[in-house]
Scaffold this motif. Sequence first.
Motif, PDB file in Angstrom:
ATOM      1  N   ALA A  22       0.836  -1.204   0.000  1.00 42.78           N
ATOM      2  CA  ALA A  22       0.000   0.000   0.000  1.00 42.78           C
ATOM      3  C   ALA A  22       0.868   1.249   0.000  1.00 42.78           C
ATOM      4  O   ALA A  22       0.603   2.203  -0.741  1.00 42.78           O
ATOM      5  CB  ALA A  22      -0.937  -0.003   1.208  1.00 42.78           C
ATOM      6  N   GLU A  26       1.026   4.076  -2.908  1.00 45.97           N
ATOM      7  CA  GLU A  26       0.825   5.495  -2.602  1.00 45.97           C
ATOM      8  C   GLU A  26       1.953   6.338  -3.175  1.00 45.97           C
ATOM      9  O   GLU A  26       1.714   7.386  -3.782  1.00 45.97           O
ATOM     10  CB  GLU A  26       0.772   5.722  -1.087  1.00 45.97           C
ATOM     11  N   ALA A  34      -3.694   1.242  -3.668  1.00 48.56           N
ATOM     12  CA  ALA A  34      -3.354   1.462  -2.257  1.00 48.56           C
ATOM     13  C   ALA A  34      -4.602   1.381  -1.396  1.00 48.56           C
ATOM     14  O   ALA A  34      -4.593   0.779  -0.316  1.00 48.56           O
ATOM     15  CB  ALA A  34      -2.675   2.820  -2.085  1.00 48.56           C
ATOM     16  N   ASP A  37      -5.589  -2.218  -0.681  1.00 55.54           N
ATOM     17  CA  ASP A  37      -4.771  -2.869   0.346  1.00 55.54           C
ATOM     18  C   ASP A  37      -5.078  -2.330   1.737  1.00 55.54           C
ATOM     19  O   ASP A  37      -5.192  -3.094   2.702  1.00 55.54           O
ATOM     20  CB  ASP A  37      -3.282  -2.699   0.036  1.00 55.54           C
ATOM     21  N   VAL A  38      -5.232  -1.014   1.860  1.00 54.08           N
ATOM     22  CA  VAL A  38      -5.529  -0.424   3.169  1.00 54.08           C
ATOM     23  C   VAL A  38      -6.908  -0.874   3.648  1.00 54.08           C
ATOM     24  O   VAL A  38      -7.095  -1.168   4.833  1.00 54.08           O
ATOM     25  CB  VAL A  38      -5.414   1.112   3.119  1.00 54.08           C
ATOM     26  N   THR A  51      -3.820   3.128   9.865  1.00 56.11           N
ATOM     27  CA  THR A  51      -4.438   2.562   8.665  1.00 56.11           C
ATOM     28  C   THR A  51      -5.787   3.223   8.379  1.00 56.11           C
ATOM     29  O   THR A  51      -6.171   3.357   7.220  1.00 56.11           O
ATOM     30  CB  THR A  51      -4.594   1.029   8.745  1.00 56.11           C
ATOM     31  N   ASN A  58      -6.160   8.018   1.059  1.00 49.81           N
ATOM     32  CA  ASN A  58      -6.202   7.426  -0.281  1.00 49.81           C
ATOM     33  C   ASN A  58      -7.546   7.653  -0.953  1.00 49.81           C
ATOM     34  O   ASN A  58      -7.612   7.837  -2.175  1.00 49.81           O
ATOM     35  CB  ASN A  58      -5.876   5.935  -0.218  1.00 49.81           C
TER      36      ASN A  58
END
Length: 66
Positions: A22, A26, A34, A37-38, A51, A58
């Motif tokens: 992530a 980014e 990203a 994934d986050v 997170t 994001n």
Amino acid sequence: MKECTSALEVVPNSLRALQRRAKAYEQQGLYKQALSDVAAINKTDQATQETQVRLRRNTIAMACAL
């Protein structure tokens, strides 16, 4: 990113691999990837305040890129 993706193929929920990938996404401006994934990290019991912030950041970056 390739190493993290390879690690995730073996261990799909690897927190470390998700976090590192992530961050790499980014840094390259790949906010949609990203964000994915986050979001996966935040669905686990290992989500942190950091997170949560990265998820918001994001989301905003992706919206601004449109």
